[in-house]
Design a protein around this motif. Sequence first.
Motif, PDB file in Angstrom:
ATOM      1  N   LEU A  94      -5.545   0.916  -1.761  1.00  0.00           N
ATOM      2  CA  LEU A  94      -6.242   2.208  -1.656  1.00  0.00           C
ATOM      3  C   LEU A  94      -7.592   2.226  -2.369  1.00  0.00           C
ATOM      4  N   SER A  95      -7.756   1.371  -3.375  1.00  0.00           N
ATOM      5  CA  SER A  95      -9.037   1.404  -4.104  1.00  0.00           C
ATOM      6  C   SER A  95      -9.982   0.280  -3.705  1.00  0.00           C
ATOM      7  N   LEU A  96      -9.436  -0.847  -3.278  1.00  0.00           N
ATOM      8  CA  LEU A  96     -10.305  -1.987  -2.976  1.00  0.00           C
ATOM      9  C   LEU A  96     -10.382  -2.338  -1.489  1.00  0.00           C
ATOM     10  N   LEU A  97      -9.284  -2.184  -0.781  1.00  0.00           N
ATOM     11  CA  LEU A  97      -9.249  -2.642   0.600  1.00  0.00           C
ATOM     12  C   LEU A  97      -9.643  -1.580   1.615  1.00  0.00           C
ATOM     13  N   GLN A  98      -9.457  -0.303   1.262  1.00  0.00           N
ATOM     14  CA  GLN A  98      -9.851   0.758   2.186  1.00  0.00           C
ATOM     15  C   GLN A  98     -11.207   1.283   1.803  1.00  0.00           C
ATOM     16  N   LEU A 125       1.979   7.242   2.703  1.00  0.00           N
ATOM     17  CA  LEU A 125       2.003   8.010   3.946  1.00  0.00           C
ATOM     18  C   LEU A 125       0.746   8.860   4.098  1.00  0.00           C
ATOM     19  N   TRP A 126       0.309   9.460   3.017  1.00  0.00           N
ATOM     20  CA  TRP A 126      -0.883  10.309   3.044  1.00  0.00           C
ATOM     21  C   TRP A 126      -2.131   9.499   3.399  1.00  0.00           C
ATOM     22  N   ALA A 127      -2.244   8.308   2.816  1.00  0.00           N
ATOM     23  CA  ALA A 127      -3.434   7.483   3.031  1.00  0.00           C
ATOM     24  C   ALA A 127      -3.466   6.872   4.428  1.00  0.00           C
ATOM     25  N   GLY A 128      -2.301   6.776   5.046  1.00  0.00           N
ATOM     26  CA  GLY A 128      -2.244   6.161   6.369  1.00  0.00           C
ATOM     27  C   GLY A 128      -2.300   4.648   6.270  1.00  0.00           C
ATOM     28  N   GLY A 129      -1.982   4.021   7.348  1.00  0.00           N
ATOM     29  CA  GLY A 129      -2.024   2.563   7.372  1.00  0.00           C
ATOM     30  C   GLY A 129      -0.897   1.904   6.599  1.00  0.00           C
TER      31      GLY A 129
END
Length: 143
Positions: free
Chosen positions: A138-142, A80-84
């Motif tokens: 969160l580490s590779l795709l964003q 939720l924090w990261a969004g998407g």
Amino acid sequence: MPLLDKALFLAIAAQVFLTFAVLVMMGRERVPRVMSGEIRVKDIAVERTAYPLKARLLSNNFDNQFQLPVLFYLASALSLWAGGTGWVEVTLAWAFVVLRYIHTAIHVTTNRVHRRFAAYVLGMLVLALLWLWLTIRLSLLQS
């Protein structure tokens, strides 16, 4: 709030409500026994063996709601924090919660250990997949 965020939030809420439901059931099993004098406070101050089996099962299950679910809450909060938030997170979150309900139902009724263990392991695997997906997203795709 976007639809998928709401769906993830509802999975979190369902897990929270499961924890509260087990707490209420545990209280209904334990408190009357202490209040009536059937069980003395000194006999339960350190361990639970003075309680009947049903109360011990509920107590053990309540404790269990603060094990794997803690990792679920953290993963959900990060998503939720990261969004998407996507369908992958929502599907895995709901699968985890459904398996927790199944685990609880087995734990506090028949307590068939093999079935309970299967539900636990499946939930753990789903949670591991959720964490793997979040790590990748969160580490590779964003960026």
